[in-house]
Scaffold this motif. Sequence first.
Motif, PDB file in Angstrom:
ATOM      1  N   TRP A  10      32.217 -22.081  32.964  1.00  0.00           N
ATOM      2  CA  TRP A  10      30.887 -22.313  33.513  1.00  0.00           C
ATOM      3  C   TRP A  10      29.798 -22.254  32.450  1.00  0.00           C
ATOM      4  O   TRP A  10      28.719 -22.816  32.620  1.00  0.00           O
ATOM      5  CB  TRP A  10      30.602 -21.298  34.610  1.00  0.00           C
ATOM      6  CG  TRP A  10      31.481 -21.532  35.812  1.00  0.00           C
ATOM      7  CD1 TRP A  10      32.574 -20.803  36.186  1.00  0.00           C
ATOM      8  CD2 TRP A  10      31.342 -22.575  36.770  1.00  0.00           C
ATOM      9  NE1 TRP A  10      33.127 -21.331  37.313  1.00  0.00           N
ATOM     10  CE2 TRP A  10      32.376 -22.433  37.702  1.00  0.00           C
ATOM     11  CE3 TRP A  10      30.451 -23.619  36.933  1.00  0.00           C
ATOM     12  CZ2 TRP A  10      32.551 -23.280  38.770  1.00  0.00           C
ATOM     13  CZ3 TRP A  10      30.613 -24.469  38.004  1.00  0.00           C
ATOM     14  CH2 TRP A  10      31.653 -24.295  38.911  1.00  0.00           C
ATOM     15  N   GLU A  11      30.044 -21.581  31.337  1.00  0.00           N
ATOM     16  CA  GLU A  11      29.026 -21.433  30.292  1.00  0.00           C
ATOM     17  C   GLU A  11      28.564 -22.789  29.746  1.00  0.00           C
ATOM     18  O   GLU A  11      27.369 -23.028  29.582  1.00  0.00           O
ATOM     19  CB  GLU A  11      29.559 -20.560  29.158  1.00  0.00           C
ATOM     20  CG  GLU A  11      28.507 -20.264  28.101  1.00  0.00           C
ATOM     21  CD  GLU A  11      29.039 -19.353  26.999  1.00  0.00           C
ATOM     22  OE1 GLU A  11      28.681 -19.620  25.840  1.00  0.00           O
ATOM     23  OE2 GLU A  11      29.792 -18.407  27.305  1.00  0.00           O
ATOM     24  N   LEU A  13      28.736 -25.702  31.231  1.00  0.00           N
ATOM     25  CA  LEU A  13      27.994 -26.414  32.275  1.00  0.00           C
ATOM     26  C   LEU A  13      26.595 -25.836  32.446  1.00  0.00           C
ATOM     27  O   LEU A  13      25.619 -26.580  32.621  1.00  0.00           O
ATOM     28  CB  LEU A  13      28.758 -26.351  33.599  1.00  0.00           C
ATOM     29  CG  LEU A  13      30.113 -27.057  33.641  1.00  0.00           C
ATOM     30  CD1 LEU A  13      30.753 -26.878  35.007  1.00  0.00           C
ATOM     31  CD2 LEU A  13      29.966 -28.523  33.300  1.00  0.00           C
ATOM     32  N   LEU A  14      26.487 -24.527  32.384  1.00  0.00           N
ATOM     33  CA  LEU A  14      25.194 -23.870  32.507  1.00  0.00           C
ATOM     34  C   LEU A  14      24.283 -24.252  31.338  1.00  0.00           C
ATOM     35  O   LEU A  14      23.098 -24.548  31.534  1.00  0.00           O
ATOM     36  CB  LEU A  14      25.375 -22.348  32.579  1.00  0.00           C
ATOM     37  CG  LEU A  14      24.114 -21.535  32.847  1.00  0.00           C
ATOM     38  CD1 LEU A  14      23.482 -21.936  34.175  1.00  0.00           C
ATOM     39  CD2 LEU A  14      24.433 -20.046  32.832  1.00  0.00           C
TER      40      LEU A  14
END
Length: 177
Positions: A10-11, A13-14
């Motif tokens: 997720w990092e 994408l964030l």
Amino acid sequence: MDKVLSFDGWEALLRTAIVGTLAYIALVVMLRFSGKRMLSKMNAFDFVVTIALGSILATVMLSNATTLAQGITAFGVLMGLQFAVTWSSVRLPWMRKWVTGEPQMLLYDGQFLDAALRASRVTESEVMAAIRSAGLSGQAFALAVVLETDASLSVVARNPGHDESSLVDVRGAAKPA
């Protein structure tokens, strides 16, 4: 193929979402302050600047090697160069001609200018469409059709008793004596 379908967490994408949002906001703010010229109808020069801005935005959003500060700096450099060139082109006729080119006469006094049509890669059908769009019923009612520097076609209607001063800077127009 594994890299395309893989999920690295997720990092990443964030980061894309946050940096992309901030870069987008920075670009909109900078465009807003740069003036209407950046957002006008495009000639070739404006098109190149627009593509370059999009490329910078994509690089900032998707490349971990490019920081948001670098992207904003790149936006500023590109807009600064665009401002310098447009400022110069308003004041120096040779610069304006070099940057934007010059309009080209395609039809004059109801007659197609075949060499100009070929050189500009415009068909008679496209000229006729412009004449219809201008509300004229035929080419005989058009004094001139001009291919503008932004690739639009301008139609000058025949108007007895009026001068042709709007055609003075058009390539292929008769120059006043």
